[in-house]
Each structure stands twice: as C-alpha cells, then as structure tokens.
Design a protein around this motif. Structure first.
Motif, PDB file in Angstrom:
ATOM      1  N   LEU A   1       0.831  -1.200   0.000  1.00 32.32           N
ATOM      2  CA  LEU A   1       0.000   0.000   0.000  1.00 32.32           C
ATOM      3  C   LEU A   1       0.869   1.256   0.000  1.00 32.32           C
ATOM      4  O   LEU A   1       0.592   2.224  -0.723  1.00 32.32           O
ATOM      5  CB  LEU A   1      -0.920   0.009   1.217  1.00 32.32           C
ATOM      6  CG  LEU A   1      -2.227  -0.780   1.108  1.00 32.32           C
ATOM      7  CD1 LEU A   1      -2.993  -0.705   2.419  1.00 32.32           C
ATOM      8  CD2 LEU A   1      -3.087  -0.249  -0.035  1.00 32.32           C
TER       9      LEU A   1
ATOM     10  N   THR B   1       2.401   1.588  -3.441  1.00 31.04           N
ATOM     11  CA  THR B   1       1.414   2.085  -4.397  1.00 31.04           C
ATOM     12  C   THR B   1       1.181   3.583  -4.213  1.00 31.04           C
ATOM     13  O   THR B   1       1.046   4.333  -5.191  1.00 31.04           O
ATOM     14  CB  THR B   1       0.084   1.326  -4.245  1.00 31.04           C
ATOM     15  OG1 THR B   1       0.320  -0.072  -4.424  1.00 31.04           O
ATOM     16  CG2 THR B   1      -0.935   1.789  -5.261  1.00 31.04           C
ATOM     17  N   ALA B   2       1.146   4.025  -2.961  1.00 30.48           N
ATOM     18  CA  ALA B   2       0.968   5.450  -2.690  1.00 30.48           C
ATOM     19  C   ALA B   2       2.157   6.262  -3.213  1.00 30.48           C
ATOM     20  O   ALA B   2       1.982   7.366  -3.754  1.00 30.48           O
ATOM     21  CB  ALA B   2       0.790   5.673  -1.191  1.00 30.48           C
TER      22      ALA B   2
ATOM     23  N   PHE C   1       1.759   6.518  -6.899  1.00 32.89           N
ATOM     24  CA  PHE C   1       0.759   7.528  -7.217  1.00 32.89           C
ATOM     25  C   PHE C   1       1.339   8.938  -7.067  1.00 32.89           C
ATOM     26  O   PHE C   1       0.984   9.854  -7.828  1.00 32.89           O
ATOM     27  CB  PHE C   1      -0.466   7.376  -6.327  1.00 32.89           C
ATOM     28  CG  PHE C   1      -1.518   8.431  -6.567  1.00 32.89           C
ATOM     29  CD1 PHE C   1      -2.353   8.348  -7.666  1.00 32.89           C
ATOM     30  CD2 PHE C   1      -1.652   9.497  -5.693  1.00 32.89           C
ATOM     31  CE1 PHE C   1      -3.310   9.330  -7.899  1.00 32.89           C
ATOM     32  CE2 PHE C   1      -2.608  10.472  -5.916  1.00 32.89           C
ATOM     33  CZ  PHE C   1      -3.439  10.391  -7.017  1.00 32.89           C
TER      34      PHE C   1
ATOM     35  N   LEU D   1       7.007   8.167   1.600  1.00 28.37           N
ATOM     36  CA  LEU D   1       6.325   6.873   1.534  1.00 28.37           C
ATOM     37  C   LEU D   1       7.282   5.763   1.130  1.00 28.37           C
ATOM     38  O   LEU D   1       7.180   4.634   1.622  1.00 28.37           O
ATOM     39  CB  LEU D   1       5.163   6.958   0.543  1.00 28.37           C
ATOM     40  CG  LEU D   1       4.007   7.858   0.964  1.00 28.37           C
ATOM     41  CD1 LEU D   1       3.052   8.086  -0.198  1.00 28.37           C
ATOM     42  CD2 LEU D   1       3.262   7.263   2.150  1.00 28.37           C
TER      43      LEU D   1
END
Length: 257
Positions: A26, A29-30, A33, A60
């Motif tokens: 997660l 993926t952040a 993004f 992140l």
C-alpha cells in the motif's frame, strides 16, 4: 493403510503461496501515485504541487521498507514492485517535471539532459538490485535516486517560491539535471544512514536538536530542503576524496615499512 504421497502439483501449491502482503505494498502504491500525480501536476502547470508530490513519494518510499521489516512481510514481489515505483517516482517524474518547467525551451539539449537523468536512475536501480546482497549497507554506490529527485524538486520549489523565471534558469537546470544523472551511475559513495535504529536510545540533547531542526524547517521549507539536499549531494565527492587520501597515506606507510 498408508496415506498416498502428495503429487508434484500439490507440492507446488504449498511451495508457492498465493497473494501478496497488503500493508507494505500500500505504501509502495501510494509512492507510485505520488510520482504519477507529480507528472500530471506539471503538465497542468502546477509545479509546486508536483514538487510536494515528489517529496511525499520520497517519504512513503522510506516507510514501505521499514514497515515490511517491522511486520516481517518482505517478499520478492515487494522488492520488484518497489523498484518499479522508484523508477516512476524518482526517475521519470522528476525529469519530466524539470523538463516541462525549464528544459523544453532548450530543444534537443533539454530533452537529452532529462533523458540522461532518467537513464541514470534506471541504471542506478538495476545496479542496486544486483548488488544488494554483497554491498556494504552503510554506503550507497552512486547518488540514491530519491535524493537526486529531491534535489531537483527542491531547486524547482525554491525557484518558484522566489518567483524566478524558468527561462533564466534553463541552462543551470540542464547542467544540474545532467550532473545528477551522472552521479547516480558513478562510483562515488554516499552515506546510507541505515545503521540508525529508531528503537535505540538517544541523548536528551539530540531530541532538543531535532526540535530546533523542525523549528528552522518551518521558517522556510524550500530553502532548508534545497540547502540540505545540496549538502548531501556534495557530501559524496568530499567523502570519496577523503577516503582516497586515507588509502594513499596507508599505502605510503606500507611501502616505507
């Protein structure tokens, strides 16, 4: 009556558990993004938002590995996914953002500088993945791609914050982009700070220094980030030269004895 032996297909299913770990991926993926959003923001002329997206992706990216280690959820899939995310967030996004802001007016020289940076980030990540088991964890060989991306982002942020025109900074931006791309594939060593363990005890004075650091950062984040990452980029060549001098001094002593 003896039980039947498991077939090769059954063994295969047991040896290869399906699914991926959710929590660390997660964060990855952040971060991915963040790089994607930085590109979109730059296309729409929102360069300050693009810079912030790159810095968020950097934070992140630093968290996903730590979360995976703390929760014991490391996997080969996560490592590969993290590299692909890094390529977008710290290889492709910064080069496109700086190109759209200042380099496109230089024509072929502008896109060549941006491509050298992107290719340098790709080669840096590929070399890191192949040497991860044998490399000294205290040092990075070549400038890390997140630090290179942060240097470009901090430079752009400071220029936008001070209302400096992109036209007058096109050539310096091209030279900086080209230099960062070459530093990523160089043999210059950079401190990794991986030996720092947040669970270790620290002196009370260190906590006071951290508090003062936050206070100084809040005064003017663009300048503080620019100066901080500039010092880190310059620390590699200085550290490498110091180590070369020490090795030469040791060799001279050995040759004399």
């Amino acid at each position: 009556m003896s039980e039947p032996e498991p077939s090769e297909q059954d063994c295969d299913k047991k040896a290869r558990p399906r699914g991926i770990y959710l929590l660390p991926n997660l964060f990855t993926t952040a971060a991915l993004f963040g790089g994607f959003f930085a590109i979109l923001s730059a296309i729409n002329g929102r360069y300050e938002a693009a810079v912030l997206a790159i810095f968020v992706a950097m934070l992140l990216d630093g968290l996903d590995g730590r979360v995976a280690r703390l929760t014991n959820t490391q996997s080969a899939f996560g490592a590969e996914y993290d590299s692909l995310s890094d390529m977008v967030a710290f290889g492709l996004a910064p080069s496109l953002v700086i190109y759209l802001w200042a380099l496109q007016g230089l024509g072929k020289i502008g896109w060549l500088a941006a491509f050298v940076y992107t290719a340098g980030a790709a080669l840096r990540l590929a070399r890191f993945n192949t040497q991860i088991k044998m490399a000294d964890k205290r040092w990075f060989q070549g400038l890390p791609s997140p630090a290179a991306a942060a240097m470009l982002a901090a430079t752009l942020w400071m220029a936008v914050d001070r209302d400096l025109g992109a036209d007058g900074l096109a050539w310096p931006a091209a030279l900086l982009t080209l230099l960062l791309g070459l530093l990523m594939v160089s043999n210059i060593r950079y401190h990794s700070f991986k030996e720092f363990d947040p669970r270790d005890r620290i002196p009370f004075v260190a906590l006071v220094v951290i508090m003062l650091g936050f206070a100084v950062f809040v005064l003017h984040p663009p300048t503080i980030l620019f100066v901080g990452f500039l010092l880190y980029v310059c620390s590699g060549p200085v550290l490498t030269l110091m180590q070369l001098k020490e090795r030469r001094a040791v060799r001279k002593k050995e040759s004399v004895t």
